[in-house]
Design an enzyme around this catalytic site. Structure first.
Site, mmCIF file in Angstrom:
data_model
loop_
_atom_site.group_PDB
_atom_site.id
_atom_site.type_symbol
_atom_site.label_atom_id
_atom_site.label_comp_id
_atom_site.label_asym_id
_atom_site.label_seq_id
_atom_site.Cartn_x
_atom_site.Cartn_y
_atom_site.Cartn_z
ATOM 1 N N GLU A 83 0.829 -1.157 -0.004
ATOM 2 C CA GLU A 83 -0.065 0.089 -0.089
ATOM 3 C C GLU A 83 0.877 1.302 -0.160
ATOM 4 O O GLU A 83 1.982 1.091 0.458
ATOM 5 C CB GLU A 83 -0.868 0.209 1.234
ATOM 6 C CG GLU A 83 -1.878 -0.860 1.520
ATOM 7 C CD GLU A 83 -2.612 -0.868 2.781
ATOM 8 O OE1 GLU A 83 -3.435 -1.775 2.995
ATOM 9 O OE2 GLU A 83 -2.424 0.128 3.445
ATOM 10 N N CYS B 267 2.977 8.451 1.963
ATOM 11 C CA CYS B 267 3.568 7.494 2.949
ATOM 12 C C CYS B 267 3.946 6.202 2.168
ATOM 13 O O CYS B 267 2.934 5.564 1.441
ATOM 14 C CB CYS B 267 2.327 7.258 4.088
ATOM 15 S SG CYS B 267 2.764 5.928 5.304
ATOM 16 N N CYS C 101 4.833 -7.107 7.925
ATOM 17 C CA CYS C 101 5.780 -6.718 9.009
ATOM 18 C C CYS C 101 5.962 -7.831 10.151
ATOM 19 O O CYS C 101 4.807 -8.351 10.583
ATOM 20 C CB CYS C 101 5.279 -5.384 9.493
ATOM 21 S SG CYS C 101 6.364 -4.791 10.831
ATOM 22 N N CYS D 109 3.162 -5.274 16.164
ATOM 23 C CA CYS D 109 2.336 -4.437 17.038
ATOM 24 C C CYS D 109 0.789 -4.774 17.146
ATOM 25 O O CYS D 109 0.008 -4.972 15.853
ATOM 26 C CB CYS D 109 2.538 -3.001 16.727
ATOM 27 S SG CYS D 109 4.218 -2.421 16.375
ATOM 28 N N CYS E 94 -1.928 -2.956 14.881
ATOM 29 C CA CYS E 94 -1.818 -2.647 13.577
ATOM 30 C C CYS E 94 -1.993 -3.703 12.765
ATOM 31 O O CYS E 94 -1.721 -4.910 12.729
ATOM 32 C CB CYS E 94 -0.191 -2.403 13.455
ATOM 33 S SG CYS E 94 0.442 -2.047 11.700
ATOM 34 N N GLY F 42 5.680 -2.265 7.086
ATOM 35 C CA GLY F 42 6.799 -2.636 7.492
ATOM 36 C C GLY F 42 7.532 -1.740 8.332
ATOM 37 O O GLY F 42 7.410 -0.556 8.582
ATOM 38 N N GLU F 43 8.840 -2.550 8.760
ATOM 39 C CA GLU F 43 9.522 -1.567 9.841
ATOM 40 C C GLU F 43 10.774 -1.243 8.990
ATOM 41 O O GLU F 43 11.732 -2.057 8.623
ATOM 42 C CB GLU F 43 10.084 -2.589 11.048
ATOM 43 C CG GLU F 43 11.112 -2.142 11.759
ATOM 44 C CD GLU F 43 11.132 -0.504 12.347
ATOM 45 O OE1 GLU F 43 10.132 -0.106 13.096
ATOM 46 O OE2 GLU F 43 12.036 0.110 11.989
ATOM 47 N N SER G 248 9.870 6.467 10.297
ATOM 48 C CA SER G 248 9.419 5.881 11.623
ATOM 49 C C SER G 248 9.676 4.571 11.911
ATOM 50 O O SER G 248 9.387 3.713 10.946
ATOM 51 C CB SER G 248 7.774 6.211 11.563
ATOM 52 O OG SER G 248 7.198 5.742 12.650
ATOM 53 N N SER H 271 7.819 5.275 16.950
ATOM 54 C CA SER H 271 6.376 4.873 17.481
ATOM 55 C C SER H 271 6.417 4.581 18.963
ATOM 56 O O SER H 271 6.729 3.151 19.332
ATOM 57 C CB SER H 271 5.862 3.756 16.561
ATOM 58 O OG SER H 271 5.914 4.093 15.332
ATOM 59 N N LEU H 272 6.087 5.178 19.873
ATOM 60 C CA LEU H 272 6.151 5.166 21.098
ATOM 61 C C LEU H 272 4.884 4.359 21.880
ATOM 62 O O LEU H 272 5.047 3.392 22.389
ATOM 63 C CB LEU H 272 6.486 6.623 21.980
ATOM 64 C CG LEU H 272 6.650 6.050 23.641
ATOM 65 C CD1 LEU H 272 8.007 5.597 23.722
ATOM 66 C CD2 LEU H 272 6.909 7.708 24.105
ATOM 67 N N HIS H 273 3.859 4.984 21.677
ATOM 68 C CA HIS H 273 2.374 4.602 21.970
ATOM 69 C C HIS H 273 2.037 4.128 23.399
ATOM 70 O O HIS H 273 0.919 3.466 23.736
ATOM 71 C CB HIS H 273 2.091 3.369 21.083
ATOM 72 C CG HIS H 273 2.421 3.689 19.568
ATOM 73 N ND1 HIS H 273 1.811 4.758 19.182
ATOM 74 C CD2 HIS H 273 2.872 2.946 18.782
ATOM 75 C CE1 HIS H 273 2.117 4.573 17.881
ATOM 76 N NE2 HIS H 273 2.602 3.710 17.589
ATOM 77 N N ASN I 92 -7.595 4.522 13.961
ATOM 78 C CA ASN I 92 -8.217 4.057 12.819
ATOM 79 C C ASN I 92 -9.022 2.533 13.011
ATOM 80 O O ASN I 92 -8.219 1.511 12.875
ATOM 81 C CB ASN I 92 -7.362 4.014 11.589
ATOM 82 C CG ASN I 92 -7.898 4.963 10.691
ATOM 83 O OD1 ASN I 92 -8.975 5.420 10.278
ATOM 84 N ND2 ASN I 92 -6.855 5.699 9.915
ATOM 85 N N CYS J 110 -3.188 1.677 8.235
ATOM 86 C CA CYS J 110 -2.270 0.939 7.565
ATOM 87 C C CYS J 110 -2.292 -0.540 7.203
ATOM 88 O O CYS J 110 -2.428 -1.203 8.194
ATOM 89 C CB CYS J 110 -0.529 1.312 8.291
ATOM 90 S SG CYS J 110 0.664 0.078 7.843
HETATM 91 S S1 SF4 Z 1 3.055 -0.254 13.693
HETATM 92 FE FE1 SF4 Z 1 4.728 -0.541 12.167
HETATM 93 S S2 SF4 Z 1 6.190 -1.656 13.290
HETATM 94 FE FE2 SF4 Z 1 4.318 -1.932 14.135
HETATM 95 S S3 SF4 Z 1 3.529 -3.860 13.172
HETATM 96 FE FE3 SF4 Z 1 2.490 -2.085 12.171
HETATM 97 S S4 SF4 Z 1 3.721 -1.854 10.425
HETATM 98 FE FE4 SF4 Z 1 5.051 -3.120 11.807
#
Ligand code: SF4
Length: 337
Positions: free
Chosen positions: A89, A102, A109, A113, A116, A156-157, A188, A211-213, A287, A330
C-alpha cells in the site's frame, strides 16, 4: 535485468563508464526518468539508437501494477502489485503545505504491534529500492503534481530493511532527481535501538519519528512486542543521544487506544518520561477496522490527554484524521486482498 529505479546517480555513472560511455549520460537519463517522467528508454531523445538498444537489454523501466485505488477528499490510497504478485500500500495525503506520500518498506511486518493491521500479516519479504522509489513516482503520476514530502511509515519496519531504505532516501533526496529535501523526509521506527544508533551516525538530516504509543513498559509490552527486547528507558536514552548528536528534534507517535493508554495517569507519566527532551508528540486518533481488538479514544479523552501534556510543557499535536472512509489504516486495504 536491473530496474533503473534501483540506481543512485553515482551507480548509474559507473554503469555508463562500464559500457564505455561518458558519465554525463547518467545525468541525462536521470533527468529523463525523474523530471521528464519518460516510461521507455526509447524516449530518451539525447541518446542515439544504438545506445538505447544496448541499455534496453540490461535496464528496465518497469513500474508497479495498480490494482486498487480509494480516493477521498484529502487522501488517496493505492494498492500495488509487485512482480511476484505480492501487494503493498501507498497513501497520498494532501496538506496545505504540499503533497505527502506514505510509503511501505516491506511486504507485511514482523514487529507484531497488536493495534496494527500490517503486523497481523507477517513479513513476506523486504522491498527492493526500486519498489520504494516507484511508490513515490506513481503517486506523482496520479497527482500530476510534485510530491513534496515522503513519510516512511507505511507497511513494514524501515530499520528491518535498513540498507535498502537508506539507499531509497539517497535516491529521492538527490537534487538531480526527485529532489525531496531531507527535512521533508520522515522515517518512523518502532524502536530498534542498534539501528537508531547507526542511523544517528549516517548524517542524513532526515526527520526521525519513534512509535512510542505507551508511557511505560507494562503498557508497551502489551501492544508492542519489540518493547520486550528494547525497554522504554533504553529507547528514551538513545533518543536523547540521537538529539544531542544530530541536533534534530524527534517526534514521538502516540496512537490513542481507548482504556489502554489514554488515561490522565498515562498522560502524566508520559510527561515525566519526556520532560526536557527536544521532541514533540503526535497524538494519533486510532483508525478502527473490522479486525480491531481496540476502540478509538473519544474526542474528550484525546483533548484531556493533550491538555495534560501541554500543561507539562510538552510540545504536542493531534494528527488530523485522514481518509477514515477509505480503509486508511495501514495494511487495511492489503489485508482485504
Ligand atoms: S506499527 Fe509499524 S512496526 Fe508495528 S506492526 Fe505495524 S507496520 Fe510493523
Amino acid at each position: 535485468m536491473k530496474n533503473i529505479f534501483n540506481y543512485t546517480l553515482v551507480e548509474l555513472e559507473n554503469y555508463f563508464l562500464s559500457i564505455n560511455e561518458k558519465k554525463y549520460r547518467a545525468h541525462q537519463l536521470y533527468d529523463f526518468i525523474y523530471n521528464k517522467k519518460i516510461n521507455i528508454i526509447n524516449d530518451v531523445t539525447t541518446f542515439n539508437t544504438l545506445l538505447k538498444e544496448n541499455i534496453s537489454k540490461e535496464i528496465s523501466l518497469d513500474t508497479l501494477t495498480l490494482i486498487d485505488k480509494k480516493v477521498s477528499q484529502d487522501t488517496v490510497k493505492f494498492l500495488f502489485e509487485l512482480d511476484d504478485k505480492e501487494k503493498i500500500e501507498t497513501v497520498i495525503m494532501k496538506h496545505d503545505y504540499g503533497n505527502s506520500v506514505c510509503i511501505s518498506t516491506q511486504v507485511g511486518c514482523n514487529m507484531g504491534c497488536s493495534f496494527c493491521e500490517s503486523g497481523r500479516l507477517k513479513k513476506v519479504r523486504d522491498l527492493e529500492v526500486y519498489e520504494m522509489v516507484l511508490q513515490v513516482l506513481m503517486a506523482e503520476k496520479h497527482l500530476n503534481e510534485r510530491v513534496s514530502h515522503v513519510v516512511i511509515m507505511g507497511i513494514g519496519e524501515p530499520f528491518d530493511n535498513y540498507a535498502n531504505v537508506l539507499k531509497f532516501i539517497n535516491i529521492i533526496n538527490d537534487n538531480k532527481g526527485l529532489n525531496i529535501g531531507s527535512r521533508h523526509i520522515t522515517l518512523s521506527t518502532c524502536g530498534i535501538i542498534p539501528k537508531i544508533k547507526d542511523f544517528m551516525n549516517e548524517g542524513l538530516g532526515v526527520n526521525l519519528a519513534i512509535s512510542l504509543h505507551a508511557p511505560n513498559d507494562i503498557i508497551r509490552d502489551k501492544i508492542m512486542p519489540i518493547n520486550k527486547v528494547y525497554y522504554i528507558n533504553n529507547l528514551i536514552k538513545i533518543v536523547r543521544e540521537y538529539i544531542q548528536k544530530t541536533n534534530r528534534r524527534v517526534t514521538f507517535e502516540y496512537i490513542m487506544l481507548n482504556d489502554i493508554n489514554d488515561s490522565e495517569t498515562d498522560a502524566l507519566e508520559l510527561s515525566r518520561l519526556l520532560r526536557g527532551i527536544n521532541c514533540y508528540i503526535n497524538l494519533i486518533p486510532y483508525n478502527e477496522t473490522s479486525n480491531s481488538a481496540y476502540k478509538k479514544s473519544n474526542k474528550e479523552k484525546i483533548l484531556r490527554f493533550y491538555d495534560i501534556l501541554k500543561k507539562n510543557k510538552i510540545n504536542v499535536t493531534i494528527r488530523k484524521e485522514f481518509g477514515s472512509d477509505i480503509d486508511a489504516a495501514c495494511g487495511q486495504l492489503r489485508s482485504k486482498y
